[in-house]
Design an enzyme around this catalytic site. Structure first.
Site, PDB file in Angstrom:
ATOM      1  CB  CYS A 299       2.187 -35.431  52.526  1.00 57.81           C
ATOM      2  SG  CYS A 299       1.324 -35.540  54.110  1.00 57.81           S
ATOM      3  CB  THR A 300       0.880 -40.096  51.010  1.00 58.90           C
ATOM      4  OG1 THR A 300       1.993 -39.920  50.147  1.00 58.90           O
ATOM      5  CG2 THR A 300       0.069 -41.314  50.572  1.00 58.90           C
TER       6      THR A 300
END
Length: 319
Positions: free
Chosen positions: A191-192
């Site tokens: 994810c980020t």
């Protein structure tokens, strides 16, 4: 232009951080009060979420102030290893500072999931390419569809979610059958900044999955540690602030945000006949009423007036 030359105009430092750690209500209130006071004094803006499972936030301000803020947060949490990633901004990336108490610091909507007790195995950024290219692995992007659209690792599964709450349903419908048919597959998620994929591993472990991994520090850490020459990342990384996206050097990217629907828009989108600044983009051209557009137009007019009077305004203009 070299990164060092580009950095000269980026006077704001951005810190994205999280830590899954048990915090009692009394401590949450104290931490919230102390951080709000410090942010006000040091001209720091951003958003921080506090819950019994930990802390999650992104802040922006002068470099020395950001360093002091993170040091203070670690003292308040009684930790020395908070998961933090840094990037840069030419202007202030947030409009205000907010510290909030929430039920979860990243919302999956399942009370039984507890990342403070069990999570998957970390994969270092430098080892992520090897995992991606392993034929015995399946890689999952735990971000939302609109984030994945502007940047991703090729070959990763896209759950096509609009919020993290939808991830468990995708697991039940798609991932479980896949692993039942291919039980030897290793699962890797990203994810980020690491928080969503870490919580996702906790959910998978709770559901009985084994050999579950996640990219430590997320995309942001990967972009920091892996050179563009060796990178398997494609595109830009969406971020939840006024910059909208980051390039491989962790500097503001080319995307802007449609302030009608909130989705990222590319330079190509800006050239489409459906795009009207502040009112609509190609993705939302048929989503709003005339009344909505009248409100958007008035808001954009006010923003344009502010930008004329205050050309050095540190807040990013509307798109």
């Amino acid at each position: 232009m070299k990164k060092d030359d580009r950095l000269k105009k980026f006077k704001y430092k951005v810190a994205a951080f999280y830590n899954f750690i048990s915090i009692i209500d009394e401590e949450i209130l104290l931490i919230k009060e102390e951080l709000t006071k410090l942010a006000t004094n040091q001209k720091i803006k951003g958003t921080i979420l506090l819950a019994s499972e930990g802390v999650n936030g992104t802040i922006c301000g002068p470099e020395n102030a950001i360093v002091q803020f993170i040091e203070t947060l670690e003292k308040l949490l009684k930790v020395s290893d908070i998961n933090v990633k840094y990037s840069w901004s030419e202007k202030q990336a947030f409009r205000r500072f907010k510290a909030r108490k929430k039920k979860e610091i990243v919302t999956i909507g399942l009370k039984e999931i507890n990342p403070t007790k069990s999570v998957g195995k970390y994969i270092k950024a430098g080892e992520w390419n090897q995992f991606l290219e392993d034929p015995n692995s399946v890689v999952i992007d735990t971000r939302n569809e609109y984030e994945i659209k502007i940047g991703n690792f090729a070959g990763a599964l896209n759950p096509q979610t609009s919020s993290f709450r939808e991830f468990p349903a995708w697991v039940q419908k798609h991932l479980k059958p896949l692993i039942e048919e291919n039980p030897s597959l290793k699962i890797g998620m990203y994810c980020t900044g690491g928080i969503r994929c870490e919580k996702a591993t906790s959910y998978l472990i709770e559901e009985g999955f084994s050999d579950v991994h996640h990219l430590e520090g997320g995309i942001l850490k990967y972009l920091e540690d892996v050179s563009s020459e060796n990178s398997l990342w494609n595109g830009e990384c969406f971020v939840f602030d006024q910059r909208v996206s980051l390039d491989h050097e962790l500097l503001p990217g080319s995307h802007r945000m449609c302030h009608a629907c909130g989705l990222p828009i590319s330079p190509e989108d800006l050239k489409k006949p459906t795009y009207i600044k502040g009112l609509q983009c190609d993705a939302c051209v048929n989503k709003f009423t005339d009344s909505d557009r009248a409100r958007f137009a008035e808001r954009q007019r006010q923003i344009d007036e502010i930008m004329k009077r205050l050309p050095e305004n540190s807040i990013w203009p509307s798109s």
